[in-house]
Write an enzyme that holds these catalytic residues in place. Structure first.
Site, PDB file in Angstrom:
ATOM      1  N   ASP A  18      -2.218  -0.979 -12.045  1.00  0.00           N
ATOM      2  CA  ASP A  18      -2.693   0.112 -12.890  1.00  0.00           C
ATOM      3  C   ASP A  18      -4.218   0.153 -12.974  1.00  0.00           C
ATOM      4  O   ASP A  18      -4.906  -0.854 -12.831  1.00  0.00           O
ATOM      5  CB  ASP A  18      -2.083   0.019 -14.287  1.00  0.00           C
ATOM      6  CG  ASP A  18      -1.551   1.360 -14.757  1.00  0.00           C
ATOM      7  OD1 ASP A  18      -2.154   2.373 -14.378  1.00  0.00           O
ATOM      8  OD2 ASP A  18      -0.558   1.392 -15.480  1.00  0.00           O
ATOM      9  N   GLU A  19      -4.715   1.364 -13.273  1.00  0.00           N
ATOM     10  CA  GLU A  19      -6.147   1.631 -13.197  1.00  0.00           C
ATOM     11  C   GLU A  19      -6.925   0.909 -14.296  1.00  0.00           C
ATOM     12  O   GLU A  19      -6.397   0.586 -15.356  1.00  0.00           O
ATOM     13  CB  GLU A  19      -6.423   3.144 -13.278  1.00  0.00           C
ATOM     14  CG  GLU A  19      -6.383   3.735 -14.684  1.00  0.00           C
ATOM     15  CD  GLU A  19      -4.969   4.014 -15.182  1.00  0.00           C
ATOM     16  OE1 GLU A  19      -4.851   4.493 -16.314  1.00  0.00           O
ATOM     17  OE2 GLU A  19      -4.003   3.751 -14.447  1.00  0.00           O
TER      18      GLU A  19
END
Length: 293
Positions: free
Chosen positions: A268-269
């Protein structure tokens, strides 16, 4: 009228394919596996829904095979918890619609929802929301869910039951463990664990599963206004934590009699600014020949 149901093994069909023939005299199903047979039965079940007279089925011939091998549905029980009964209901709905992958999103910034033996803090802290979150033993209320006063997580036994139920429906359960961003629930739970063992004078136990760099001065801000939700990949304890969690998942799948074939590690970012002021990250970058975070 009564009709015979005839099952034929047809090895030329794909694993999820089937041929269905309904005539006045009989129902014939051809398939090469129990999965294809299961989907044929789902089609028969769906035929009843549109009939006023449930005593009869229409005569028909169907040759069916899915176009896509991965037909997924993701459920997020981290931000807004849903208990086992709701999960099982959605597995029923997935089966009726011939979906075959249940992507189980149970950890986020806002909560961790599955019991992991040996890491009780994940549910004691990571699955509890309280207005007194600043004390470090809970997370703040979020997304309208209010305060968690009761059991807002799935036990190990709950998850094993879900795995068994999904297997009966020919659905693969893929757990997602968020890394490196959106990991605040696990970070805060392991921070609580760190402080607990440091107070007890056990520095080794305190640092065993620590997920953030205590000396990291990096400044960043997420969409939810968090500045403390990213794992630090320079810490060996991060990999010990992931190994422990994955080992426990392997154990749960084994107990359920379900092969553990796939896991999502999120990927995830992270927001700008992450890791930029961590000396441990700088050392890792120098070692690996990396030029930017």
């Amino acid at each position: 009228n009564q009709a015979d149901i005839i099952l034929i093994n047809n090895s030329s069909l794909g694993r999820e394919a089937y041929n269905l023939n309904i005539s006045k005299q009989k129902i014939t199903i051809e398939s090469s596996s129990s999965t294809g047979l299961f989907y044929a039965l789902q089609s028969i079940k769906s035929l009843f829904k549109g009939l006023e007279n449930k005593s009869y089925l229409p005569a028909l011939e169907v040759s069916d095979e899915p176009r896509y091998g991965y037909r997924g549905f993701m459920m997020d029980i981290a931000r807004n918890f849903r208990d086992k009964s709701v999960v099982l209901k959605y597995l029923d709905l997935m089966a009726e619609n011939k979906l075959n992958v249940f992507h189980f999103h149970f950890i986020e910034d806002e909560a961790w929802r599955i019991e992991i033996p040996g890491l009780p803090e994940l549910i004691e802290v990571g699955a509890r929301r309280s207005p007194l979150f600043h004390l470090g033993n809970a997370l703040q209320p979020a997304y309208g869910s209010g305060i968690d006063e009761t059991k807002y997580y799935l036990s190990r036994a709950d998850f094993i039951e879900i795995l068994k139920y999904a297997k009966e429906k020919h659905i693969q359960v893929v757990p997602e463990i968020e890394t490196p961003g959106h990991a605040r629930a696990s970070i805060k739970a392991m921070e609580y664990r760190y402080n607990k063992y440091m107070l007890a004078g056990d520095k080794t136990a305190a640092e065993e599963y620590l997920l953030h760099d205590l000396d990291d001065k990096s400044e960043y801000n997420t969409a939810q206004n968090f500045g403390d939700n990213v794992l630090n990949p320079a810490l060996p304890s991060v990999y010990r934590f992931l190994d422990k969690v994955l080992t426990e998942f392997i154990s749960m799948y084994a107990e359920a009699g379900v092969p553990f074939e796939k896991v999502s590690l999120g990927g995830d970012e992270v927001p700008p600014g992450v890791w930029e002021k961590s000396t441990k990250i700088k050392a890792l970058m120098d070692k690996e020949g990396m030029t930017s975070v």
